[in-house]
Design an enzyme around this catalytic site. Sequence first.
Site, PDB file in Angstrom:
ATOM      1  N   SER A 182      37.423  41.172  35.165  1.00  0.00           N
ATOM      2  CA  SER A 182      36.298  40.979  36.089  1.00  0.00           C
ATOM      3  C   SER A 182      36.086  42.253  36.919  1.00  0.00           C
ATOM      4  O   SER A 182      35.881  43.324  36.369  1.00  0.00           O
ATOM      5  CB  SER A 182      36.560  39.754  36.964  1.00  0.00           C
ATOM      6  OG  SER A 182      35.378  39.327  37.588  1.00  0.00           O
ATOM      7  N   ASP A 196      33.673  35.202  32.218  1.00  0.00           N
ATOM      8  CA  ASP A 196      34.608  35.890  33.100  1.00  0.00           C
ATOM      9  C   ASP A 196      36.051  35.759  32.608  1.00  0.00           C
ATOM     10  O   ASP A 196      36.533  34.661  32.310  1.00  0.00           O
ATOM     11  CB  ASP A 196      34.491  35.320  34.509  1.00  0.00           C
ATOM     12  CG  ASP A 196      35.242  36.145  35.526  1.00  0.00           C
ATOM     13  OD1 ASP A 196      36.466  35.973  35.638  1.00  0.00           O
ATOM     14  OD2 ASP A 196      34.605  36.967  36.205  1.00  0.00           O
TER      15      ASP A 196
END
Length: 765
Positions: free
Chosen positions: A88, A234
Site C-alpha cells: 500500500s 490493497d
Amino acid sequence: MSWDTRPLRGGVARCRACILIAGLLVALDGSAATPADGAQRVAAAAMEQRPRIGLVLGGGGAKGAAHIGVLAVLEEMRVPIDCVVGTSMGALVGGIYASGQTATEMDAAVREISWSETIAFAGRRKKEPMHRKLAGITYSNSLELGWDGGRFQTPRGFVDAQRIEQTIRALVSPGQGVDDFDRLPIPFRAIATDMQTGEMVVLSSGDLALAMRASMAVPGFFAPVTLDGRILGDGGLSRNLGVDVARQTCADVVIAVAVPSPQPTAEQLQSPLSMMGRTIEVLIGANEKQQLEMLTDADVKIVVPVGDIGTGSFDKVQQAIPLGRAAAEDARESLRRYALSPEQYLAWRSGLSRGPGAPSRLAELNVHGLERVDEAFVRTELGIAEGDEVEAREIANRVDGLYALGDFESVKYRFSGESEAATLDLHFAEKSWGPNFLRFDLGLQMASAGDTAFVLGGDYRRTWVNSRGGELQGLLQLGRTSVGQFALYQPLDMRQRFFVEPGIRGQRSLEDFYIDGNAVMRYDFSELYGYLESGRVIGTTDELRIGLRSGLQSAKRDIAIPGFPQILNEGYGGWTLQYTHDSQDRPALPTSGWLARLRYYQSMGALAADADYDRLEGLLAVALPVGADVISLRAAGGASLDGELPAYDVFTLGGPNSVPGLSLGELRGDSYWLGSAAYLRKVADISSLYGQSLYLGLRLTAVDMSGRLDSASSPPIYSAALLLGGRTPLGPLNLSLGMTSTSEVRLVLGLGRPIEERNILDRGW
C-alpha cells in the site's frame, strides 16, 4: 506482470562470485593496480562480507509517509538496502526509493504533492470541457451512475485513482521502462491481494507504477486494478508487512517498519461506519502482528506511533514524516550493526542513483482500448505524434487533459524501447458504467417567514452517439421551478470547437408577486419551446453561442384577485446570443476564478412571437483568495433596449443569492443594476483535503430596479447579510441573516442545491 516471487539469493551468490573473480584478476594485474584500486578492492571485499538487508515497509495510508523519515535516518547512518518490499503506502514509498531516489529527494517530492488534487478532485474543473461544465452541475453529491440493461451501474471506486497513478508515474520516472523489478537500482516487490481468491500476490515485474497502484487499491475507495485477468486490491488485506516476502527475495536481515493505527477509544466506536473501519484495521493488524513475530534478534523492528494521523489524513502527510524519523532514531543502536563506512556507503549509493528520464523521440504511438470514443479525436486532443520529442512530465499533463474529457475510467501510458526510438502505448478504459450516465441532486431552503422551497432533479447523458462525439442530454427537475429538457449536443469538427445543439425545453414555476414587501398574488408561469443553437468553444473556459427558439409562454393567475392580467399561451420566439466565461474552481462557493455571462434575446414575429421586445442581461463575478479567506465581488445588470418586457420575461431579484433580506422574486421590473462585495473568513476545516470548510463573513449589496411591476418607485435598496456557509459532505451549506434599507429582515437556511431565483446569478443545470 509477474505474480511469483523470484528469489534473488541465487543471483546474489553469483554476483558475489563475479566480484571475487574480478578482484582476483585485478590483483594479478599488478601493473594496473593503484592505491585507489586497492581501496576499492578492500571496500568491495568488506561489502561482500556483510549480510543482505531487506527493507519492509508496511501499509497505512497517509500514515505511511512516516517511512520517508525512517529512510532519512537509514541514509544518515549509512545503512545499505539490498531489496525493498512494500504494501500500500509502503509500496509507494518503497517503489520510489527502489527507483534510485534519496530520502531527501523523496521528502521534497512528497511535500510538493497537492493531495487535494491527487485524491479529492481539486483542479479537475479547470480541464473539464466547456459543454460538460455547462450541461450539468450537481451540488449535493458527486456520484455518477450508469444505466444499462434496466439497472443502475456504479463506479468501481468512490475516489478517482487516475491522478494518483499519474502522480506515482511522475515519482518513479527514473525507473521508467524497467519491466523486471530486479533491474531497478534496488530490487523491489509490491504486495497486492487477489480480490477473488483472497490470496497474496507479489508483483515482481511489469509496469512499476501500476504495481504500486494495485498495492494501494483500498476496496470500495479506489477502483481495483485488473492485471492478466486478476482483480487486485490493497495488499494490506493479505500481507500488510511482507517480512516473509523479503526473506524470499534477498534478506539475511530484515528491517521492518510498521505504522499501525492507535487503539480507538470507546467513544470513537459509536457509529456503524467507525465500527466497519475498525473491523478492517483489526484484520490488517492481525496479519501484520503475525509477520512481526517472525523477526529474530538479528532483525530490526521499527513501529511508528502516528498519534491522530489516520489512514485517510493525507492533509497531514507532512506531519507523519518527522514521526518516522523519531521512531528510527529510537532504533539507532539496533541499526548501527549494519552501518557501512563512508567509503563503502558512497560506493554502494553511487551505483543506485538514476537521474530523471531523458526526453524520448517517438517512433511509434499506439492507442489501445477505445470502443466508443473516436481514436482520431483522441490523437488530435493528445497533440503528440510520431517523430516528436517528449518528456514524461509532458506526457503526464496531456494524459490528464484526455482524462478530464470525462469519457474514461482510466488512461494509462507506458514507454518502451530506446529513447532515440521510443514507443508510447496509451491504454484507455472507457467508463464501464456508461455510456448512459445519470446524476441526481437535491436542495432545501427554509426562511424565517415560514416559506420553504425544495428542488429535486437529475440529468442524463448518453455520450458518443456518433464518431464526432455527439451527446444526448436530458434534464428533469421538480420543485419551486420544474424543468424538463432534452437536447443533442453535436460537435462539428474533430477538435470539437464548433457545435450545433437542437433541443426542446419546458419549464413551470409558481411565483409570488410582492407589493411593499408583502406577497399579494401568485402566478403560474410556464413555457415550452424548441431551439436550435450553434456556437464556438474556446479552450475550457469560454463559449459563444447563437440560436433560434420558438414556442409558447403563459402567465396564469393562481392566487390573485380576479381582473388582474394574465397571459395564456402567447406565441414566443426569437434569436439569442449567449457568451460564458467560467474559470472558477468550483460552481458552489468558489474560492478563486472569474465568471462572466452575457445573454441577449430579441423577440421575432417571424418565429411566432406575439410580443415585440428585446432583453439584455450580464454578470461579472470574481472570487479572490486572500490566504485561507475569500473576497467575492459581483456586478450584474439587465435592461430592455426595445419594447416592454412581458410579465413572464421581466427581470427578477430577491433571495439569499441575489439580494439577502428580500424574499424570492420580491423585485420584478424592466431594468436593474446590482453590485455586491463579500469577505469570507475561514473559521473551520471539515476536511481540508476535500476542500470542505466553513466560512463566516459579511456581504454588502446594492440594487436598483426600474419599471417595477408593482409600480413602486424607490431609491436603491441596500442589503447587509451575515453569512455562515461552506462546503460540507451533504453539499453546500448557507445560513444568511439579511437586513435591507427597506427594514426587511430575513433568516434563510439552504442546504444542497441552491434554489433558483430566476436571474443571471443562478448557476442552473
